[in-house]
Design an enzyme around this catalytic site. Structure first.
Site, short mmCIF file in Angstrom:
data_model
loop_
_atom_site.label_atom_id
_atom_site.label_comp_id
_atom_site.label_asym_id
_atom_site.label_seq_id
_atom_site.Cartn_x
_atom_site.Cartn_y
_atom_site.Cartn_z
N ASN A 9 0.87 -1.18 0.00
CA ASN A 9 0.00 0.00 0.00
C ASN A 9 0.91 1.23 0.00
O ASN A 9 1.53 1.53 1.02
CB ASN A 9 -0.90 -0.03 1.25
CG ASN A 9 -1.73 1.22 1.41
OD1 ASN A 9 -1.78 2.07 0.51
ND2 ASN A 9 -2.37 1.35 2.56
N LYS A 11 0.06 4.24 -0.15
CA LYS A 11 -0.57 5.40 0.50
C LYS A 11 -0.37 6.64 -0.38
O LYS A 11 -0.39 6.53 -1.59
CB LYS A 11 -0.04 5.56 1.92
CG LYS A 11 -0.14 4.25 2.72
CD LYS A 11 0.13 4.38 4.18
CE LYS A 11 -0.05 3.03 4.87
NZ LYS A 11 0.11 3.08 6.30
N HIS A 93 -9.33 0.99 5.24
CA HIS A 93 -8.03 1.17 5.89
C HIS A 93 -8.20 2.11 7.08
O HIS A 93 -9.00 3.03 7.05
CB HIS A 93 -7.02 1.77 4.89
CG HIS A 93 -5.62 1.71 5.44
ND1 HIS A 93 -5.14 2.64 6.32
CD2 HIS A 93 -4.61 0.83 5.23
CE1 HIS A 93 -3.89 2.33 6.64
NE2 HIS A 93 -3.55 1.23 6.00
N GLU A 95 -6.55 4.49 8.09
CA GLU A 95 -6.35 5.91 7.79
C GLU A 95 -7.60 6.51 7.13
O GLU A 95 -7.87 7.70 7.28
CB GLU A 95 -5.09 6.08 6.92
CG GLU A 95 -3.84 5.85 7.77
CD GLU A 95 -2.65 5.26 7.03
OE1 GLU A 95 -2.61 5.32 5.79
OE2 GLU A 95 -1.76 4.71 7.71
N GLU A 163 -4.89 -5.09 10.66
CA GLU A 163 -3.85 -4.09 10.87
C GLU A 163 -4.10 -3.37 12.19
O GLU A 163 -4.93 -2.45 12.25
CB GLU A 163 -3.86 -3.06 9.73
CG GLU A 163 -3.57 -3.64 8.36
CD GLU A 163 -3.02 -2.58 7.41
OE1 GLU A 163 -1.94 -2.81 6.86
OE2 GLU A 163 -3.66 -1.53 7.24
N GLY A 169 3.13 1.99 10.79
CA GLY A 169 4.12 3.04 10.65
C GLY A 169 4.87 3.37 11.93
O GLY A 169 5.54 4.40 12.00
N SER A 207 3.94 -2.46 10.21
CA SER A 207 5.40 -2.52 10.42
C SER A 207 6.02 -3.86 9.99
O SER A 207 6.96 -4.34 10.61
CB SER A 207 5.75 -2.20 11.88
OG SER A 207 5.39 -0.87 12.20
P1 13P Z 1 3.41 0.14 7.55
O1 13P Z 1 3.87 -1.13 6.90
O2 13P Z 1 4.13 1.35 7.06
O3 13P Z 1 3.39 0.01 9.05
O4 13P Z 1 1.89 0.38 7.09
C1 13P Z 1 0.98 -0.66 7.21
C2 13P Z 1 -0.25 -0.28 6.49
O5 13P Z 1 -1.00 0.58 6.93
C3 13P Z 1 -0.52 -0.94 5.20
O6 13P Z 1 -1.81 -0.69 4.77
#
Ligand code: 13P
Length: 247
Positions: A9, A11, A93, A95, A163, A169, A207
Site C-alpha cells: 500500500n 498510500k 483502511h 487511515e 492491521e 508506521g 510494520s
Molecule cells: P506500515 O507497513 O508502514 O506500518 O503500514 C501498514 C499499512 O498501513 C498498510 O496498509
C-alpha cells in the site's frame, strides 16, 4: 488453497518516477509463486497497470466510492479503478476510518461496489492502542468484521487485512502470540458466517519488514501481509515476497 498475498500500500506516496520501483520489482520477481499486489495512488494506477502488464503483479486502488458515478467531487468509483487496470481495492483502511470518518456500513457499501466492478476487496480491520490496552481487541474486531464485510463476500472476492492501528508506521509489532490469537479469532468468525470462510485469505499488516516477515508468515492463519513503508522500494519489498514464497 488460500491465496498467499504480498500486498503493498503506497498510500499518498509516488509520482511517475517511482514506477521504476515497480519495474525493478517485476524484474526481481518475474514469476512469483505467491500473489503480489501494489496499490499506488490513483494517479498512477493506469501507468502502473501498464508497467506490470506482462508480469504476475496485480494493481489495486486504496479506496473507492460506494456509487458507480455521480456528483462526488474528488472520489473514484470501483468501475473507474477497474477500467484503469486495477483488480483489487483496499477498503476500510484505518487511515480512511480516521481521516475520513468512514463507518463499517460505508466500508461494506464500498466493498460491495468493488465486487460489482469485479474487483477483489481487501477489507481492513484493526484495534487502536487504547482498545488493545483495555482488552477489547476481539470485541472491536468482531464489530468491524460484522459491519464491514458484505453478506455477498466470498473467498474469491475478499481478502481480510488485520492491521492493528498502533502497529502502522510505528515499528511496533504485536507478539507472534498476539497475531496468532487474532488471526485464529478472525478465522473462527469467517467460518461461522461464510460457507467458504476457511478459504478467505487473512493478511497481517503493521510494520512488516524483510527482517520480521518470515516469523509473521509462520503464524497459523496468516496468509500474507499488507505492507506500507516497506513496499515503496523494490529492495525492501522483495525480501517480504521471498519470505512469503518460502513460508
Ligand atoms: P506500515 O507497513 O508502514 O506500518 O503500514 C501498514 C499499512 O498501513 C498498510 O496498509
Amino acid at each position: 488453497m488460500r491465496r498467499k498475498l504480498a500486498a503493498g500500500n503506497w498510500k499518498m506516496n509516488g509520482t511517475p518516477a517511482e514506477l521504476a520501483e515497480l519495474t525493478a520489482l517485476t524484474q526481481t520477481h518475474d514469476t512469483p509463486t505467491v500473489n503480489v499486489l501494489i496499490c499506488p495512488p490513483s494517479t498512477l494506477i493506469a501507468q502502473a497497470a501498464n508497467t506490470v502488464a506482462d508480469h504476475k503483479v496485480a494493481i489495486g486502488g486504496q479506496d473507492c466510492h460506494a456509487n458507480t458515478k455521480g456528483a462526488h467531487t474528488g472520489d473514484i468509483s470501483a468501475d473507474m479503478l477497474a477500467a484503469a487496470g486495477a483488480t483489487y481495492v483496499i477498503t476500510g483502511h484505518s487511515e480512511r476510518r480516521t481521516d475520513h470518518g468512514e463507518t463499517d456500513a460505508q466500508i461494506a457499501a464500498k466493498s460491495q461496489a468493488a465486487y460489482d466492478a469485479k474487483l477483489t476487496a481487501v477489507i481492513c480491520i484493526g484495534e487502536t492502542l487504547g482498545e488493545r490496552e483495555d482488552g477489547t481487541t476481539l470485541t472491536v474486531l468482531d464489530t468491524q468484521l460484522a459491519g464491514s464485510i458484505p453478506d455477498t463476500a466470498t473467498a474469491a472476492n475478499t481478502v481480510i487485512a488485520y492491521e492493528p492501528v498502533w502497529a502502522i508506521g510505528t515499528g511496533k509489532v504485536p507478539t507472534l502470540d498476539q497475531i496468532a490469537e487474532v488471526h485464529a479469532h478472525i478465522r473462527t468468525r469467517l467460518t461461522a458466517r461464510f460457507s467458504d470462510g476457511d478459504q478467505f485469505s487473512v493478511l497481517y499488516g503493521g510494520s512488516v519488514k524483510g527482517s520480521n516477515a518470515a516469523d509473521i508468515f509462520a503464524v497459523p492463519d496468516v496468509d500474507g501481509a499488507l505492507v506500507g513503508g516497506a513496499s515503496l522500494k523494490a529492495a525492501d519489498f522483495s525480501p517480504i515476497i521471498t519470505a512469503l514464497e518460502n513460508a
